[in-house]
Design an enzyme around this catalytic site. Structure first.
Site, PDB file in Angstrom:
ATOM      1  CG  ASP A 144      -1.930   0.952   1.262  1.00  0.00           C
ATOM      2  OD1 ASP A 144      -3.228   0.629   1.268  1.00  0.00           O
ATOM      3  OD2 ASP A 144      -1.591   2.348   0.869  1.00  0.00           O
ATOM      4  CB  ILE A 145       0.893   4.271  -2.353  1.00  0.00           C
ATOM      5  CG1 ILE A 145       2.352   5.217  -2.831  1.00  0.00           C
ATOM      6  CG2 ILE A 145      -0.158   4.852  -2.124  1.00  0.00           C
ATOM      7  CD1 ILE A 145       3.559   4.443  -3.367  1.00  0.00           C
ATOM      8  CD  GLU A 181      -8.060   5.481  -1.356  1.00  0.00           C
ATOM      9  OE1 GLU A 181      -7.976   5.309  -0.024  1.00  0.00           O
ATOM     10  OE2 GLU A 181      -7.079   5.688  -2.315  1.00  0.00           O
ATOM     11  CG  HIS A 230      -8.317  -3.211  -2.060  1.00  0.00           C
ATOM     12  ND1 HIS A 230      -9.120  -2.667  -2.877  1.00  0.00           N
ATOM     13  CD2 HIS A 230      -8.120  -2.435  -1.045  1.00  0.00           C
ATOM     14  CE1 HIS A 230      -9.449  -1.656  -2.257  1.00  0.00           C
ATOM     15  NE2 HIS A 230      -8.955  -1.542  -1.319  1.00  0.00           N
ATOM     16  CG  HIS A 282      -6.561  -3.239   3.454  1.00  0.00           C
ATOM     17  ND1 HIS A 282      -5.842  -1.926   3.201  1.00  0.00           N
ATOM     18  CD2 HIS A 282      -7.777  -3.010   2.895  1.00  0.00           C
ATOM     19  CE1 HIS A 282      -6.638  -1.266   2.392  1.00  0.00           C
ATOM     20  NE2 HIS A 282      -7.604  -1.545   2.492  1.00  0.00           N
TER      21      HIS A 282
HETATM   22  P1  5GP Z   1      -9.700   0.901   0.215  1.00  0.00           P
HETATM   23  O1  5GP Z   1     -10.440   1.005  -0.979  1.00  0.00           O
HETATM   24  O2  5GP Z   1      -9.753  -0.355   0.909  1.00  0.00           O
HETATM   25  O3  5GP Z   1     -10.613   1.818   1.290  1.00  0.00           O
HETATM   26  O4  5GP Z   1      -8.533   1.597   0.427  1.00  0.00           O
HETATM   27  C1  5GP Z   1      -7.571   1.513  -0.698  1.00  0.00           C
HETATM   28  C2  5GP Z   1      -6.304   1.308  -0.410  1.00  0.00           C
HETATM   29  O5  5GP Z   1      -5.278   1.476  -1.647  1.00  0.00           O
HETATM   30  C3  5GP Z   1      -5.437   2.574   0.557  1.00  0.00           C
HETATM   31  O6  5GP Z   1      -5.039   2.185   1.772  1.00  0.00           O
HETATM   32  C4  5GP Z   1      -4.711   3.469  -0.328  1.00  0.00           C
HETATM   33  O7  5GP Z   1      -3.582   3.973   0.428  1.00  0.00           O
HETATM   34  C5  5GP Z   1      -4.230   2.296  -1.418  1.00  0.00           C
HETATM   35  N1  5GP Z   1      -4.015   3.021  -2.718  1.00  0.00           N
HETATM   36  C6  5GP Z   1      -4.517   3.776  -3.258  1.00  0.00           C
HETATM   37  N2  5GP Z   1      -4.272   4.266  -4.417  1.00  0.00           N
HETATM   38  C7  5GP Z   1      -3.017   3.535  -4.473  1.00  0.00           C
HETATM   39  C8  5GP Z   1      -1.863   3.542  -5.667  1.00  0.00           C
HETATM   40  O8  5GP Z   1      -1.874   4.059  -6.303  1.00  0.00           O
HETATM   41  N3  5GP Z   1      -0.670   2.514  -5.157  1.00  0.00           N
HETATM   42  C9  5GP Z   1      -0.857   1.710  -3.912  1.00  0.00           C
HETATM   43  N4  5GP Z   1       0.004   0.764  -3.729  1.00  0.00           N
HETATM   44  N5  5GP Z   1      -1.912   1.776  -3.207  1.00  0.00           N
HETATM   45  C10 5GP Z   1      -2.925   2.749  -3.270  1.00  0.00           C
END
Ligand code: 5GP
Length: 131
Positions: free
Chosen positions: A29-30, A88, A93, A95
């Protein structure tokens, strides 16, 4: 339009990759909630995890398990937490977060700042513990 994670899989956007096979891909995760925070995704772009077929869901979890075992070996922690949020990025995905105490998986807390070099080293460290 392709999701940001599909672009990562295709190499159109860079990432700190840990592993991939024909169906799945794992990378850091970035914006990690903790050092070693991994994302495990299917290459097939599906938004919601429970829209995967039963077999895809099982195979994703088995792939995530391999990454979690490597993560636990690489980063000192009590356990590896596995969480699905998905609010998001509309591409399934899982985690994986190395856990010491419960606040370690507070997704709403400020994220852990890591340099590009630290992220690169962390991805290599985890990949080096894959069996
Ligand atoms: P969620 O959709 O589960 O709420 O969160 C999405 C996750 O993806 C977040 O923890 C965010 O930091 C990560 N994320 C979003 N965009 C990118 C990206 O371009 N690269 C990476 N490696 N992680 C990302």
């Amino acid at each position: 339009m392709a999701s940001i994670f599909t672009k990562i899989i295709k190499g159109e956007i860079p990432c700190y990759k840990i592993a991939e096979n024909e169906q799945f891909f794992a990378f850091l995760d970035i914006n990690p909630v903790q050092k070693g925070h991994c994302l495990v995704i299917p290459k097939k772009e599906v938004d919601y995890i429970f829209d995967l077929t039963e077999q895809e869901y099982i195979d994703l979890q088995l792939f995530a398990r391999q990454i979690a075992l490597a993560l636990q070996a690489a980063i000192p922690c009590k356990k590896v937490a596995t969480t699905v949020v998905g609010l998001e990025v509309p591409h399934v995905h899982i985690h994986l977060v190395p856990l010491q105490t419960l606040p370690f998986i507070n997704f709403a807390a400020p994220r852990t700042a890591m340099s590009a070099q630290e992220l690169k080293d962390t991805a290599q460290l985890i990949a080096g513990h894959l069996i």
